[in-house]
Each structure stands twice: as C-alpha cells, then as structure tokens.
Scaffold this motif. Structure first.
Motif, PDB file in Angstrom:
ATOM      1  N   ALA A 188       0.841  -1.195   0.000  1.00  0.00           N
ATOM      2  CA  ALA A 188       0.000   0.000   0.000  1.00  0.00           C
ATOM      3  C   ALA A 188       0.881   1.252   0.000  1.00  0.00           C
ATOM      4  O   ALA A 188       2.046   1.207   0.383  1.00  0.00           O
ATOM      5  N   ARG A 189       0.288   2.357  -0.423  1.00  0.00           N
ATOM      6  CA  ARG A 189       0.996   3.641  -0.412  1.00  0.00           C
ATOM      7  C   ARG A 189      -0.019   4.737  -0.061  1.00  0.00           C
ATOM      8  O   ARG A 189      -1.202   4.601  -0.308  1.00  0.00           O
ATOM      9  N   TRP A 190       0.502   5.795   0.558  1.00  0.00           N
ATOM     10  CA  TRP A 190      -0.355   6.930   0.928  1.00  0.00           C
ATOM     11  C   TRP A 190      -0.334   7.951  -0.193  1.00  0.00           C
ATOM     12  O   TRP A 190       0.695   8.208  -0.798  1.00  0.00           O
ATOM     13  N   ARG A 191      -1.488   8.537  -0.465  1.00  0.00           N
ATOM     14  CA  ARG A 191      -1.563   9.660  -1.405  1.00  0.00           C
ATOM     15  C   ARG A 191      -2.506  10.705  -0.812  1.00  0.00           C
ATOM     16  O   ARG A 191      -3.439  10.379  -0.087  1.00  0.00           O
ATOM     17  N   GLU A 192      -2.215  11.942  -1.126  1.00  0.00           N
ATOM     18  CA  GLU A 192      -3.044  13.051  -0.638  1.00  0.00           C
ATOM     19  C   GLU A 192      -3.541  13.843  -1.833  1.00  0.00           C
ATOM     20  O   GLU A 192      -2.825  13.990  -2.825  1.00  0.00           O
ATOM     21  N   ARG A 193      -4.767  14.359  -1.711  1.00  0.00           N
ATOM     22  CA  ARG A 193      -5.331  15.209  -2.762  1.00  0.00           C
ATOM     23  C   ARG A 193      -6.259  16.237  -2.132  1.00  0.00           C
ATOM     24  O   ARG A 193      -6.836  16.008  -1.076  1.00  0.00           O
ATOM     25  N   VAL A 194      -6.359  17.365  -2.812  1.00  0.00           N
ATOM     26  CA  VAL A 194      -7.227  18.441  -2.348  1.00  0.00           C
ATOM     27  C   VAL A 194      -8.662  18.112  -2.757  1.00  0.00           C
ATOM     28  O   VAL A 194      -8.904  17.682  -3.884  1.00  0.00           O
ATOM     29  N   VAL A 195      -9.589  18.273  -1.815  1.00  0.00           N
ATOM     30  CA  VAL A 195     -11.011  18.020  -2.082  1.00  0.00           C
ATOM     31  C   VAL A 195     -11.820  19.240  -1.663  1.00  0.00           C
ATOM     32  O   VAL A 195     -11.353  20.078  -0.899  1.00  0.00           O
ATOM     33  N   THR A 196     -13.032  19.301  -2.159  1.00  0.00           N
ATOM     34  CA  THR A 196     -13.940  20.388  -1.785  1.00  0.00           C
ATOM     35  C   THR A 196     -14.935  19.888  -0.746  1.00  0.00           C
ATOM     36  O   THR A 196     -15.106  18.676  -0.569  1.00  0.00           O
ATOM     37  N   ALA A 197     -15.604  20.814  -0.107  1.00  0.00           N
ATOM     38  CA  ALA A 197     -16.595  20.439   0.912  1.00  0.00           C
ATOM     39  C   ALA A 197     -17.746  19.659   0.290  1.00  0.00           C
ATOM     40  O   ALA A 197     -18.307  18.765   0.922  1.00  0.00           O
ATOM     41  N   GLY A 198     -18.080  19.964  -0.950  1.00  0.00           N
ATOM     42  CA  GLY A 198     -19.168  19.259  -1.620  1.00  0.00           C
ATOM     43  C   GLY A 198     -18.854  17.806  -1.931  1.00  0.00           C
ATOM     44  O   GLY A 198     -19.759  17.001  -2.148  1.00  0.00           O
ATOM     45  N   MET A 199     -17.589  17.448  -1.961  1.00  0.00           N
ATOM     46  CA  MET A 199     -17.182  16.079  -2.290  1.00  0.00           C
ATOM     47  C   MET A 199     -17.158  15.156  -1.074  1.00  0.00           C
ATOM     48  O   MET A 199     -17.039  13.941  -1.225  1.00  0.00           O
ATOM     49  N   LEU A 200     -17.254  15.706   0.123  1.00  0.00           N
ATOM     50  CA  LEU A 200     -17.054  14.911   1.333  1.00  0.00           C
ATOM     51  C   LEU A 200     -18.032  13.749   1.456  1.00  0.00           C
ATOM     52  O   LEU A 200     -17.648  12.649   1.829  1.00  0.00           O
ATOM     53  N   SER A 201     -19.301  13.973   1.135  1.00  0.00           N
ATOM     54  CA  SER A 201     -20.297  12.904   1.268  1.00  0.00           C
ATOM     55  C   SER A 201     -20.027  11.774   0.294  1.00  0.00           C
ATOM     56  O   SER A 201     -20.060  10.598   0.668  1.00  0.00           O
ATOM     57  N   GLU A 202     -19.770  12.111  -0.955  1.00  0.00           N
ATOM     58  CA  GLU A 202     -19.541  11.067  -1.955  1.00  0.00           C
ATOM     59  C   GLU A 202     -18.225  10.325  -1.740  1.00  0.00           C
ATOM     60  O   GLU A 202     -18.059   9.207  -2.215  1.00  0.00           O
ATOM     61  N   LEU A 203     -17.293  10.932  -1.017  1.00  0.00           N
ATOM     62  CA  LEU A 203     -16.030  10.269  -0.707  1.00  0.00           C
ATOM     63  C   LEU A 203     -16.131   9.377   0.525  1.00  0.00           C
ATOM     64  O   LEU A 203     -15.176   8.710   0.891  1.00  0.00           O
ATOM     65  N   GLY A 204     -17.276   9.401   1.190  1.00  0.00           N
ATOM     66  CA  GLY A 204     -17.485   8.530   2.346  1.00  0.00           C
ATOM     67  C   GLY A 204     -16.935   9.068   3.650  1.00  0.00           C
ATOM     68  O   GLY A 204     -16.701   8.296   4.575  1.00  0.00           O
TER      69      GLY A 204
END
Length: 183
Positions: free
Chosen positions: A107-123
């Motif tokens: 496994a590997r860690w990755r980070e990405r910028v998200v918006t507040a509107g995406m939080l629900s669909e991202l779980g």
C-alpha cells in the motif's frame, strides 16, 4: 470604517478550532497510524519475490517430469508415473486455488485536495464532514486534503486534513467500519 476588516490580523487555526470545541488529532498520532497501516498492508511474500515465483513453478514442473521419468525407468509399463504427475499437478492447482501464491502489492499513501461538496460522496463520516464544512466557512482560504491509503486500486484508511496557510490539522481518521480518531 469599511476597510477595518482588512486590517484585522488573521486568526489562527487553533483559535477557530477552540471556538468549535474541537481538539484536532495530533499529527504525531496521524504519522504513527500511517506507519502502522503501511506495515499492516505490506506487500505479500510472493509480491516481494515475484521474479522467483515463475522460476519455482516452472522448476516444479521440471521436477515432476524428472520424477515421472525416474519412476518410469524403475517400473517400466507401470501407471505410477502418470499418477505421480497427476498428483503433483493437483497439489499445485490446490495451492494456487487456495491462495498460497496470492500476490498482493504493498500500500501507499496519497493526498489530494477536495472540496466540501465532495465529502459525502467520498465517504467521509458525517461528524468529520460537518466539522470540516464549519471550519472551511470560518477559515476563509483554507483547503481540505484527503489522505488515502491505496492498495492496488482499493482505498483502505482515509484521513482528512485542514490546511490554513502554513498550518495543518487532522480532522479525522476512519475506515469503512468506524471512526478511528476525530477532532
């Protein structure tokens, strides 16, 4: 005066968190969690030695043929070499079928910028998402960063950071079953 708001010093993220009664997950706890998860989801033995796996399987077929030839020389006209070869193939098939030779990448860690509107669909769990939305509204110019532990294409243990200027705080860590840590 109309421009007084521009002259007020910027607030610190710690002050905003304190107003919301939230104590962020420490970055040390996040680092320890990330390290533990990398160890837990390390590559399998067969993935680490994947060059030798085909050599071993082909070598076992060679051993099967050699064994069949030796038995055929010792017992001419016997069905024993055929049964020995069939037994060897059955053993190899069962080992493959039951996952002894399962190849799992690390496994590997990755980070990405998200918006507040995406939080629900991202779980993102609702308590963490709610706090993130409140803090985003309060700390203008801040960004949300979603960290994900990815193994092949599967996301295992995400976390959510809030970055405001040079400050970063962890708002929560969760997996698919429950919240591991939350602000």
């Amino acid at each position: 005066m109309p421009f007084d708001a521009l002259l007020t010093p910027p607030r610190l993220l710690a002050e905003i968190l304190e107003e919301h009664g939230a104590t962020p997950v420490s970055l040390e706890a996040l680092a320890a969690h990330k390290e533990a998860q990398l160890e837990r989801f390390a590559p399998s033995f067969w993935h680490q030695h994947q060059t030798w796996l085909p050599v071993g399987l082909i070598g076992s077929v060679g051993c099967m043929a050699l064994g069949g030839g030796i038995v055929n020389g010792a017992y001419p006209g016997s069905m024993l070499p055929s049964w020995l070869s069939l037994f060897w193939l059955a053993v190899m098939a069962l080992l493959i079928l039951f996952g002894v030779f399962r190849v799992r990448a690390g496994a590997r860690w990755r980070e990405r910028v998200v918006t507040a509107g995406m939080l629900s669909e991202l779980g993102v769990p609702s308590p963490i998402a709610r706090l993130a939305r409140d803090l985003l509204a309060e700390a203008r110019g801040s960004t949300l960063i979603l960290g994900e532990l990815v193994q092949e294409e599967l996301v295992l243990d995400p976390y959510l950071l809030l970055q405001f200027g040079q400050e970063r705080v962890c708002l929560g860590i969760w997996d698919e079953r429950h919240i591991v840590a939350a602000a």
